[in-house]
Scaffold this motif. Structure first.
Motif, PDB file in Angstrom:
ATOM      1  N   ALA A  22     -34.767   9.851  28.011  1.00 52.10           N
ATOM      2  CA  ALA A  22     -33.379   9.662  28.384  1.00 52.10           C
ATOM      3  C   ALA A  22     -33.065  10.605  29.648  1.00 52.10           C
ATOM      4  O   ALA A  22     -33.431  11.800  29.797  1.00 52.10           O
ATOM      5  CB  ALA A  22     -32.560  10.210  27.282  1.00 52.10           C
ATOM      6  N   ARG A  23     -32.186  10.061  30.549  1.00 48.96           N
ATOM      7  CA  ARG A  23     -31.566  11.073  31.512  1.00 48.96           C
ATOM      8  C   ARG A  23     -30.201  11.030  31.785  1.00 48.96           C
ATOM      9  O   ARG A  23     -29.552  10.057  31.290  1.00 48.96           O
ATOM     10  CB  ARG A  23     -32.154  10.433  32.872  1.00 48.96           C
ATOM     11  CG  ARG A  23     -33.696  10.282  33.255  1.00 48.96           C
ATOM     12  CD  ARG A  23     -34.319  11.744  33.254  1.00 48.96           C
ATOM     13  NE  ARG A  23     -35.808  11.640  33.352  1.00 48.96           N
ATOM     14  CZ  ARG A  23     -36.682  11.751  32.287  1.00 48.96           C
ATOM     15  NH1 ARG A  23     -36.132  12.044  31.000  1.00 48.96           N
ATOM     16  NH2 ARG A  23     -37.701  11.836  32.665  1.00 48.96           N
ATOM     17  N   ILE A  24     -29.421  12.042  31.949  1.00 49.51           N
ATOM     18  CA  ILE A  24     -28.310  12.475  32.076  1.00 49.51           C
ATOM     19  C   ILE A  24     -27.688  12.734  33.390  1.00 49.51           C
ATOM     20  O   ILE A  24     -28.605  13.654  34.037  1.00 49.51           O
ATOM     21  CB  ILE A  24     -27.366  13.102  30.845  1.00 49.51           C
ATOM     22  CG1 ILE A  24     -27.980  14.472  31.047  1.00 49.51           C
ATOM     23  CG2 ILE A  24     -27.928  12.374  29.368  1.00 49.51           C
ATOM     24  CD1 ILE A  24     -27.189  15.535  30.005  1.00 49.51           C
ATOM     25  N   GLU A  28     -22.656  13.044  31.756  1.00 44.07           N
ATOM     26  CA  GLU A  28     -23.319  12.342  30.592  1.00 44.07           C
ATOM     27  C   GLU A  28     -23.551  10.956  30.456  1.00 44.07           C
ATOM     28  O   GLU A  28     -23.829  10.421  29.656  1.00 44.07           O
ATOM     29  CB  GLU A  28     -22.514  13.137  29.391  1.00 44.07           C
ATOM     30  CG  GLU A  28     -22.711  14.331  28.980  1.00 44.07           C
ATOM     31  CD  GLU A  28     -22.049  14.840  27.614  1.00 44.07           C
ATOM     32  OE1 GLU A  28     -22.460  14.232  26.618  1.00 44.07           O
ATOM     33  OE2 GLU A  28     -21.106  15.493  27.805  1.00 44.07           O
ATOM     34  N   CYS A  29     -23.383  10.391  31.942  1.00 44.96           N
ATOM     35  CA  CYS A  29     -23.856   9.029  32.031  1.00 44.96           C
ATOM     36  C   CYS A  29     -25.165   8.978  31.478  1.00 44.96           C
ATOM     37  O   CYS A  29     -26.204   9.776  31.973  1.00 44.96           O
ATOM     38  CB  CYS A  29     -23.827   8.632  33.480  1.00 44.96           C
ATOM     39  SG  CYS A  29     -21.746   8.821  33.934  1.00 44.96           S
ATOM     40  N   THR A  30     -25.817   7.934  30.861  1.00 46.29           N
ATOM     41  CA  THR A  30     -27.341   7.922  30.239  1.00 46.29           C
ATOM     42  C   THR A  30     -27.687   6.818  30.454  1.00 46.29           C
ATOM     43  O   THR A  30     -27.420   5.662  30.455  1.00 46.29           O
ATOM     44  CB  THR A  30     -26.816   8.351  28.849  1.00 46.29           C
ATOM     45  OG1 THR A  30     -26.106   9.408  28.413  1.00 46.29           O
ATOM     46  CG2 THR A  30     -28.170   8.377  27.985  1.00 46.29           C
ATOM     47  N   PHE A  31     -29.134   7.238  31.144  1.00 46.20           N
ATOM     48  CA  PHE A  31     -29.954   6.155  31.607  1.00 46.20           C
ATOM     49  C   PHE A  31     -31.235   6.344  31.276  1.00 46.20           C
ATOM     50  O   PHE A  31     -31.655   7.515  31.078  1.00 46.20           O
ATOM     51  CB  PHE A  31     -29.814   5.830  33.015  1.00 46.20           C
ATOM     52  CG  PHE A  31     -28.322   5.318  33.329  1.00 46.20           C
ATOM     53  CD1 PHE A  31     -28.185   4.037  33.732  1.00 46.20           C
ATOM     54  CD2 PHE A  31     -27.444   6.191  33.914  1.00 46.20           C
ATOM     55  CE1 PHE A  31     -27.197   3.557  34.144  1.00 46.20           C
ATOM     56  CE2 PHE A  31     -26.381   5.664  34.365  1.00 46.20           C
ATOM     57  CZ  PHE A  31     -26.038   4.259  34.234  1.00 46.20           C
ATOM     58  N   CYS A  32     -32.471   5.398  31.267  1.00 48.49           N
ATOM     59  CA  CYS A  32     -33.562   5.453  30.921  1.00 48.49           C
ATOM     60  C   CYS A  32     -34.247   6.112  32.075  1.00 48.49           C
ATOM     61  O   CYS A  32     -33.738   5.756  33.095  1.00 48.49           O
ATOM     62  CB  CYS A  32     -34.349   4.396  30.099  1.00 48.49           C
ATOM     63  SG  CYS A  32     -34.569   2.916  31.472  1.00 48.49           S
ATOM     64  N   ALA A  33     -35.315   6.779  32.053  1.00 50.12           N
ATOM     65  CA  ALA A  33     -36.220   7.289  33.217  1.00 50.12           C
ATOM     66  C   ALA A  33     -36.525   6.099  34.027  1.00 50.12           C
ATOM     67  O   ALA A  33     -36.416   6.131  35.404  1.00 50.12           O
ATOM     68  CB  ALA A  33     -37.242   8.133  32.930  1.00 50.12           C
ATOM     69  N   ASP A  34     -37.052   4.783  33.493  1.00 48.88           N
ATOM     70  CA  ASP A  34     -37.378   3.812  34.425  1.00 48.88           C
ATOM     71  C   ASP A  34     -36.207   3.352  35.128  1.00 48.88           C
ATOM     72  O   ASP A  34     -36.391   3.132  36.316  1.00 48.88           O
ATOM     73  CB  ASP A  34     -37.847   2.774  33.553  1.00 48.88           C
ATOM     74  CG  ASP A  34     -39.153   2.785  32.757  1.00 48.88           C
ATOM     75  OD1 ASP A  34     -39.974   3.882  33.269  1.00 48.88           O
ATOM     76  OD2 ASP A  34     -39.560   2.316  32.037  1.00 48.88           O
ATOM     77  N   CYS A  35     -34.977   3.123  34.601  1.00 49.16           N
ATOM     78  CA  CYS A  35     -33.931   2.717  35.498  1.00 49.16           C
ATOM     79  C   CYS A  35     -33.689   3.792  36.355  1.00 49.16           C
ATOM     80  O   CYS A  35     -33.045   3.327  37.578  1.00 49.16           O
ATOM     81  CB  CYS A  35     -32.597   2.213  34.620  1.00 49.16           C
ATOM     82  SG  CYS A  35     -33.064   0.836  33.577  1.00 49.16           S
ATOM     83  N   VAL A  36     -33.505   5.039  36.293  1.00 49.82           N
ATOM     84  CA  VAL A  36     -33.290   6.205  36.946  1.00 49.82           C
ATOM     85  C   VAL A  36     -34.170   5.939  38.386  1.00 49.82           C
ATOM     86  O   VAL A  36     -33.718   6.105  39.469  1.00 49.82           O
ATOM     87  CB  VAL A  36     -33.143   7.444  36.523  1.00 49.82           C
ATOM     88  CG1 VAL A  36     -33.235   8.732  37.592  1.00 49.82           C
ATOM     89  CG2 VAL A  36     -32.027   7.635  35.544  1.00 49.82           C
ATOM     90  N   SER A  41     -32.575   4.923  41.929  1.00 45.15           N
ATOM     91  CA  SER A  41     -32.939   6.100  42.957  1.00 45.15           C
ATOM     92  C   SER A  41     -32.312   7.162  43.058  1.00 45.15           C
ATOM     93  O   SER A  41     -31.886   7.919  43.893  1.00 45.15           O
ATOM     94  CB  SER A  41     -32.696   5.620  44.499  1.00 45.15           C
ATOM     95  OG  SER A  41     -33.387   4.292  44.614  1.00 45.15           O
ATOM     96  N   ASN A  42     -32.231   7.786  41.463  1.00 47.56           N
ATOM     97  CA  ASN A  42     -31.806   8.964  41.382  1.00 47.56           C
ATOM     98  C   ASN A  42     -30.359   9.284  41.826  1.00 47.56           C
ATOM     99  O   ASN A  42     -29.944  10.343  42.101  1.00 47.56           O
ATOM    100  CB  ASN A  42     -32.870  10.148  41.723  1.00 47.56           C
ATOM    101  CG  ASN A  42     -32.241  11.844  40.963  1.00 47.56           C
ATOM    102  OD1 ASN A  42     -31.877  11.587  39.729  1.00 47.56           O
ATOM    103  ND2 ASN A  42     -32.513  12.552  41.565  1.00 47.56           N
ATOM    104  N   VAL A  43     -29.505   8.114  41.762  1.00 46.17           N
ATOM    105  CA  VAL A  43     -28.053   8.080  42.198  1.00 46.17           C
ATOM    106  C   VAL A  43     -27.286   7.654  40.926  1.00 46.17           C
ATOM    107  O   VAL A  43     -27.334   6.482  40.722  1.00 46.17           O
ATOM    108  CB  VAL A  43     -27.763   7.502  43.503  1.00 46.17           C
ATOM    109  CG1 VAL A  43     -26.233   7.617  43.753  1.00 46.17           C
ATOM    110  CG2 VAL A  43     -28.616   8.309  44.602  1.00 46.17           C
ATOM    111  N   CYS A  44     -26.433   8.417  40.318  1.00 47.62           N
ATOM    112  CA  CYS A  44     -25.547   7.785  39.490  1.00 47.62           C
ATOM    113  C   CYS A  44     -24.674   6.831  39.760  1.00 47.62           C
ATOM    114  O   CYS A  44     -23.935   7.027  40.862  1.00 47.62           O
ATOM    115  CB  CYS A  44     -24.975   9.030  38.641  1.00 47.62           C
ATOM    116  SG  CYS A  44     -23.640   8.402  37.258  1.00 47.62           S
ATOM    117  N   PRO A  45     -24.706   5.706  39.320  1.00 46.25           N
ATOM    118  CA  PRO A  45     -23.642   4.619  39.898  1.00 46.25           C
ATOM    119  C   PRO A  45     -22.406   4.888  39.578  1.00 46.25           C
ATOM    120  O   PRO A  45     -21.162   4.073  40.162  1.00 46.25           O
ATOM    121  CB  PRO A  45     -24.353   3.351  39.170  1.00 46.25           C
ATOM    122  CG  PRO A  45     -24.645   3.857  37.852  1.00 46.25           C
ATOM    123  CD  PRO A  45     -25.521   5.239  38.151  1.00 46.25           C
TER     124      PRO A  45
END
Length: 102
Positions: A22-24, A28-36, A41-45
């Motif tokens: 889990a990545r935040i 606290e926007c939450t995404f899985c590591a694969d999607c990040v 590209s490690n940029v929160c949408p």
């Protein structure tokens, strides 16, 4: 207190409280590591910030009722798939900037 959201906002993958993938972002926007890594590209949408591993809340009451049983994870799902083309355009200019410098 962190909300510990139950799923990836993009792919809806289950992210239980002890999920290590889990990545935040700071909101606290939450995404899985694969999607990040592969989609975002490690940029929160949502804010343009970067991501960090989400901490794991203790499952046992080690001290002062600060544990998952007293402060459970959220159950409401926030599934908002990212438009890959729109995100690529949004993140193009900032993905090369380290998150701490954005």
């Amino acid at each position: 207190m962190l909300q510990l959201r139950p799923t990836c906002e993009h792919c809806d993958k289950s992210l239980p409280p002890a999920a290590l993938d889990a990545r935040i972002c700071s909101y606290e926007c939450t995404f899985c590591a694969d999607c990040v890594e592969s989609v975002l590209s490690n940029v929160c949408p949502n804010c343009g910030g970067g991501f960090t591993p989400r901490p794991v809340r203790p499952s046992k009451n080690w001290k002062n009722d600060n544990y998952l049983g007293n402060d459970p994870a959220r159950t409401e799902i926030k599934h908002r798939p990212v438009d890959a083309a729109a995100h690529a355009a949004f993140s193009a200019d900032i993905k090369a900037i380290p998150p701490e410098a954005r």
